[in-house]
Design an enzyme around this catalytic site. Structure first.
Site, PDB file in Angstrom:
ATOM      1  N   GLY A  86       3.018   8.338  11.250  1.00 43.76           N
ATOM      2  CA  GLY A  86       2.597   8.434   9.844  1.00 43.76           C
ATOM      3  C   GLY A  86       2.953   9.755   9.201  1.00 43.76           C
ATOM      4  N   THR A 124       0.837  -1.215   0.000  1.00 41.55           N
ATOM      5  CA  THR A 124       0.000   0.000   0.000  1.00 41.55           C
ATOM      6  C   THR A 124       0.865   1.257   0.000  1.00 41.55           C
ATOM      7  OG1 THR A 124      -1.493  -1.250   1.390  1.00 41.55           O
ATOM      8  CG2 THR A 124      -1.931   1.095   1.224  1.00 41.55           C
ATOM      9  N   VAL A 175       7.319   7.253  12.467  1.00 36.71           N
ATOM     10  CA  VAL A 175       6.626   7.658  13.698  1.00 36.71           C
ATOM     11  C   VAL A 175       5.438   8.550  13.350  1.00 36.71           C
ATOM     12  CG1 VAL A 175       6.841   8.809  15.929  1.00 36.71           C
ATOM     13  CG2 VAL A 175       8.795   7.573  14.987  1.00 36.71           C
ATOM     14  N   LYS A 211       7.593   3.166  18.009  1.00 37.34           N
ATOM     15  CA  LYS A 211       7.611   4.600  17.704  1.00 37.34           C
ATOM     16  C   LYS A 211       8.084   5.403  18.914  1.00 37.34           C
ATOM     17  CE  LYS A 211       3.889   3.772  14.415  1.00 37.34           C
ATOM     18  NZ  LYS A 211       2.440   3.675  14.245  1.00 37.34           N
ATOM     19  N   ILE A 271       2.588  12.860  10.299  1.00 35.88           N
ATOM     20  CA  ILE A 271       2.938  14.016  11.147  1.00 35.88           C
ATOM     21  C   ILE A 271       4.456  14.237  11.111  1.00 35.88           C
ATOM     22  CG2 ILE A 271       2.918  14.968  13.497  1.00 35.88           C
ATOM     23  CD1 ILE A 271       0.549  13.174  14.136  1.00 35.88           C
TER      24      ILE A 271
HETATM   25  N1  HSE Z   1      -0.465  -0.019  12.062  1.00 33.95           N
HETATM   26  C1  HSE Z   1       0.000   1.302  12.217  1.00 33.95           C
HETATM   27  C2  HSE Z   1      -1.108   2.127  12.853  1.00 33.95           C
HETATM   28  C3  HSE Z   1       0.369   1.870  10.881  1.00 33.95           C
HETATM   29  O1  HSE Z   1      -2.230   1.628  12.986  1.00 33.95           O
HETATM   30  O2  HSE Z   1      -0.869   3.249  13.239  1.00 33.95           O
HETATM   31  C4  HSE Z   1       1.289   3.029  10.974  1.00 33.95           C
HETATM   32  O3  HSE Z   1       2.457   2.711  11.648  1.00 33.95           O
END
Ligand code: HSE
Length: 438
Positions: A136, A14, A134, A207, A138
């Site tokens: 996504g 993805t 960390v 993270k 941001i």
């Molecule tokens: N599985 C992770 C989440 C994806 O739900 O935040 C991003 O690291």
């Protein structure tokens, strides 16, 4: 115009497909911003035939990402395979050894091997960028490492897993089961390949380990994180939290204390009126408290293809713009060889408020016994709520909910063990920590 920056992408799931799509769709803007073109010249994925909705026509295919890292005509190796060992670790290491810049979204890899990889990158004079690892989309890594240089961090905490926040939000808003919400998160592509990593807190811990190093200039110490997931959070907890003015979030918290640095991941009660309590669904948030800036809260999309691709493309653009001598500095803020040893604060000395939910026999003396156990452990109670639960198996039951003033983990554990030994409970006690949040 400078020569095009050549990119190799390993892993076309993805996120990989989204990165390729953004690089294609935003090619003109990126070229103007970076002063050079960014071109995908190599790709590596297990399945060549899958339709990913992007044409990789001009790029050379590699079945083996390590071979791509070593031999492809690329300047930047983008690792989107995932996992802390195996192919991901091998190809990132090979790319750094070959003197190529690396961009990765792989928090598990960095949490385990980040310091070693940073040492290699710094020795080789290449960049190891990991904004997408960390929270996504941001831009918290750049914020902490670059924009907040000179600040001393006291506490960093946040909602770092979109899947957990999505589940907790829908459980609260719609009264749905945990399982139904998890299935939807997986269908929407938020969850990890193994969703236990999300719900048991490991993804948040990876993270948090990275943020802790950036915050305190210490070596990454993912193994030192206290970990509790959300799989034992029930509707009863969510309703009780609401009644008492709290909302439950899975938080990762790293905090400087007198005895060392606390790192913990656990379901947490935050005041319903606090800003972080308003962060819903797949959205992530990171709060940073420092001596100079004060309090900062960043929030935004934390999971999913586009959010992650946004951070990956930002990292690639930074490399496209960088020139020798004008890079962003060491990978984790300080030279990797100078990161301080991590000094762990013991969880038993954690100080804070606690929510304690007890299901008890409805009979004379039970409440007095609970109150005595609290008093014996110097625990002061801020509020108490009790409800009759009706009768189960011929036994009348009550729910007793206590919210404590600040106390210690050790005191709460001792008091709750005492209540359990007294024999008044009809179900397992539930203890959830309360976090101060503005
Ligand atoms: N599985 C992770 C989440 C994806 O739900 O935040 C991003 O690291």
């Amino acid at each position: 115009m400078a020569e095009a920056l050549r990119i190799g992408i390993a892993g076309l799931g993805t996120v990989g497909a989204s990165v390729a799509r953004v690089l294609r769709d935003k090619a003109a803007e990126l070229t103007r911003q970076c002063g050079r073109e960014i071109v995908v010249t190599a790709v590596s994925a297990r399945d060549r035939s899958r339709d990913r909705g992007v044409d990789f026509g001009g790029a050379k295919w590699f079945d083996d990402p390590v071979e791509m890292a070593e031999k492809a005509d690329i300047d930047v190796f983008v690792e989107l395979i995932g996992g802390d060992e195996g192919a991901a670790r091998a190809c990132v290491r090979a790319a750094l050894d070959a003197g190529r810049h690396v961009v990765t979204a792989n928090k598990a890899l960095l949490a385990k091997h980040g310091v070693t990889l940073a040492e290699v990158a710094e020795k080789k004079g290449v960049l190891l960028n990991y904004e997408a690892a960390v929270a996504g989309g941001i831009p918290v890594i750049k914020t902490m490492r670059e924009a907040m240089a000179g600040n001393s961090v006291n506490r960093v905490f946040g909602i770092l897993n979109g899947t957990c926040n999505y589940i907790l939000t829908r459980m609260e808003a719609e009264g749905l089961t945990f399982e139904a919400c998890l299935a939807d998160a997986q269908r929407l592509g938020y969850a990890e390949a193994d969703p236990t990593f999300d719900i048991e807190g490991n993804d948040t811990a990876h993270k948090l380990a990275i943020l802790t190093s950036l915050a305190f200039g210490t070596k990454i110490a993912a193994d030192a994180i206290y970990l509790e997931g959300i799989s034992n959070i029930t509707q009863a907890d969510i309703r009780a939290a609401g009644e008492l003015g709290y909302r439950i979030k899975l938080l990762g918290v790293a905090q400087r204390t007198e005895s060392g640095i606390e790192q913990r991941v656990h379901p947490t009660m935050v005041p319903t009126a606090s800003v972080i309590a308003q962060v819903h669904g797949v959205t992530n948030a990171v709060a940073i408290e420092t001596d100079i800036l004060g309090e900062l809260l960043l929030s935004g999309p934390g999971a999913g293809g586009n959010a992650t691709a946004s951070a990956v493309v930002g990292d690639i653009a930074d490399i496209a713009k960088s020139r020798p001598g004008f890079q962003h500095g060491p990978v984790f803020g300080y030279p990797a060889k100078e990161l301080k040893p991590y000094k762990k604060a013991q969880m038993r000395s954690h100080a804070g408020g606690y929510f304690i939910r007890l299901t008890v026999h409805d009979r004379i003396g039970v409440f007095a016994a609970i109150a005595k156990r609290m008093a014996d452990n110097d625990i002061s109670l801020e509020s108490i709520v009790q409800h009759a639960n009706g009768t189960e198996g011929g036994v009348a039951q009550k729910t007793v909910i206590l919210v404590t003033h600040e106390t210690t983990e050790a005191a709460v554990r001792k008091a709750v063990d005492g209540v359990t030994k007294d024999g008044h409970l009809t179900d397992k006690p539930q203890v959830i920590r309360i976090e101060r949040a503005g």
